[in-house]
Design an enzyme around this catalytic site. Structure first.
Site, PDB file in Angstrom:
ATOM      1  N   LYS A 129      47.324  25.832  37.403  1.00 58.99           N
ATOM      2  CA  LYS A 129      46.451  24.717  36.988  1.00 58.99           C
ATOM      3  C   LYS A 129      45.013  25.184  37.082  1.00 58.99           C
ATOM      4  O   LYS A 129      44.695  26.092  37.850  1.00 58.99           O
ATOM      5  CB  LYS A 129      46.653  23.515  37.926  1.00 58.99           C
ATOM      6  CG  LYS A 129      46.225  22.199  37.316  1.00 58.99           C
ATOM      7  CD  LYS A 129      47.354  21.620  36.473  1.00 58.99           C
ATOM      8  CE  LYS A 129      46.899  20.410  35.692  1.00 58.99           C
ATOM      9  NZ  LYS A 129      48.061  19.715  35.096  1.00 58.99           N
ATOM     10  N   ASP A 169      44.675  18.554  30.132  1.00 56.19           N
ATOM     11  CA  ASP A 169      44.960  17.584  31.201  1.00 56.19           C
ATOM     12  C   ASP A 169      43.804  16.577  31.093  1.00 56.19           C
ATOM     13  O   ASP A 169      43.151  16.507  30.038  1.00 56.19           O
ATOM     14  CB  ASP A 169      45.012  18.279  32.577  1.00 56.19           C
ATOM     15  CG  ASP A 169      45.598  17.389  33.672  1.00 56.19           C
ATOM     16  OD1 ASP A 169      46.826  17.268  33.761  1.00 56.19           O
ATOM     17  OD2 ASP A 169      44.818  16.778  34.445  1.00 56.19           O
TER      18      ASP A 169
END
Ligand code: NDP
Ligand code: 2IT
Length: 449
Positions: A129, A169
């Site tokens: 991430k 995201d």
């Protein structure tokens, strides 16, 4: 720490000691470890090879400066992150988040969750991430482009189609992926489509990727309903947020015959008893990038806006938190239970607090954790990588069918695993254990690395 046996408690305490102040990361680790007691009891080989301790330590963490020039000619400095958490199953895979609240603890919680989520999809993808504390709100297209170019000017050396494949995201959608991909292409002089997912349809993107997370959450919820001989038909649904995940969750709920009566943004929520008008909401959020407060006026006064407050006060049969972490607390869960809500499925990552999850469990409200229920986004990213690798592009229908099958597979695997490990019907245990075993077995096979 309650709920953990001694070995797991030691690992948990070590994580807290080594990662001070990273509360969301601590929360995510605790949630996974609290399911693993029966697994370590059955499989001592995992402890012998320190699999869990290795899993809790990212393989690589990159933090970098992102300087850029705003429209007034002022130099701005943000911080960029990429945490490459685990690559036992495939290249690191996971989104980039641009939001002022981003710091290392957020990126690590998201990266840690991603390991198990990606394993659950059954696709060959590891977990990672990244993101930045950059706030895209109120920034011009030119500012967003210059920021993305500067971000990629550092990030490009860490990623690649066989190494690490970022995507979107919160705060990162098709516009940002376009600027990031453009800069990667320019710096490397390679048209390496598989280096990012969430691309536009004309330049390597996949059908259904924009819709995939929201659709997938609703497919998963539909499986829960089917397992109980029920369906979305006639159900009142509340969805939090009004971003990528929320919009397409609303779309699929309506397609399945349910009615979404409320949604939100960080300013407040709207209630629209006749059902949220998606055309109005999409125009407001995707085209104008406006605030949910403007919705009632665009809807001709048919809806009301409540500033602040909690969207979970709106009575519903099914709740789909699709905004952000820790947005649904114990009090909200008690309200939902009191109003007869039967299912809570997480479209966002970790939107329910541990208190909320406890309240739902006590009330026997079905709870589907994000790492299972929102895995449709990353699963479709993996389908995008497949299409890029074979220089192919699939139809909407075919891709959506693959997504639906993947969600059904995850649902069934959660239930089977929960049953096998003594927690029938517990989606949290099922998701954590099934995801863990898949990664742990690969880590054992690959040796101590
Ligand atoms: P977006 O940026 O598109 O939308 C986020 C939405 O949540 C916005 O409406 C935002 O409102 C709202 N929001 C943010 N913080 C709050 C808050 N504190 N209270 C109420 N609303 C809030 O992000 P996504 O839809 O992509 O992501 C949403 C969640 O889903 C995140 O947890 C993300 O990690 C997760 N997720 C996303 C995937 C994807 O493919 N995009 C895949 C799997 C999970 P505002 O505009 O006011 O900030
Ligand atoms: O949280 C997530 O799963 C995502 N933001 C999607 C990640 C991806 O690589 O598509």
């Amino acid at each position: 720490m309650p709920g953990l046996d001694e070995k797991l408690r030691d690992i948990h305490d070590e994580v807290l000691r080594r990662n001070p102040g990273e509360t969301e990361f601590h929360q995510a680790v605790h949630e996974v470890l609290s399911s693993l007691g029966p697994v370590v009891a059955k499989h001592p080989e995992y402890a012998d090879a320190a699999v869990i301790r290795r899993l809790c330590e990212p393989e690589r963490q990159v933090i970098f400066r992102v300087p850029w020039v705003d429209d007034n000619g002022q130099v701005q400095i943000n911080r960029g992150f990429r945490v490459e958490f685990n690559s036992a199953l495939g290249p690191y895979k996971g989104g980039l988040r641009f939001h002022p609240t981003v710091y290392l603890g957020i990126v690590k919680f998201l990266g840690f969750e991603q390991i198990f989520k990606n394993a659950l999809t059954g696709m060959p993808i590891g977990g990672g991430k990244g993101g930045s504390d950059f706030d895209p709100k109120g920034r011009s297209d030119g500012e967003v482009m210059r920021f993305c170019q500067s971000f990629m000017t550092e990030l490009y050396r860490h990623i690649g189609e066989h190494t690490d494949v970022p995507a979107g995201d919160t705060g990162v959608g098709a516009r940002e992926i376009g600027y990031l991909f453009g800069q990667y292409k320019r710096i490397t002089n390679r048209y390496e489509s598989g280096v990012l997912t969430g691309k536009g349809l004309t330049w390597g993107g996949s059908q259904v990727r924009p819709e995939a997370t929201g659709y997938g959450t609703v497919f998963f919820t539909d499986e829960i309903l089917k397992a109980r001989g029920d369906s979305f038909e006639g159900k009142r649904v509340v969805v939090s947020g009004s971003g990528n995940v929320a919009l397409y969750a609303i779309e699929k709920v309506h397609e399945f015959g349910g009615t979404v009566v409320a949604c939100s943004d960080s300013g407040g929520h709207i209630v629209d008893e006749r059902g949220v008008d998606l055309a109005v909401l999409k125009e407001l959020k995707q085209v104008r990038r406006g605030r949910i407060a403007e919705y009632p006026e665009l809807r001709g006064g048919a809806a009301r806006y409540i500033a602040g407050g909690s969207v979970w006060d709106v009575p519903c049969d099914i709740a789909l938190p699709c905004a952000t972490q820790n947005e649904l607390n114990g009090h909200d869960a008690a309200t939902l239970v009191g109003n007869g809500c039967a299912i809570v499925a997480e479209g966002a990552n970790m939107p329910c607090t541990p208190d909320a999850i406890r309240v739902l469990a006590e009330a026997k409200t079905v709870f589907a954790p994000g790492k299972a229920a929102n895995a449709g986004g990353v699963a479709t990213s993996a389908l995008e990588m497949q299409q890029n690798a074979s220089r192919d592009s699939w139809s909407f229908e075919h891709t959506e069918q693959r997504l639906a099958e993947i969600m059904r597979g995850i649902h069934d695997r959660c239930l089977e695993t929960a049953e096998a490990y003594g927690s029938p019907g517990d989606y949290v245990a099922g998701a954590n254990i099934a995801g863990f075993i898949q990664v742990a077995d690969a880590m054992l096979a690959l040796g101590v690395i």
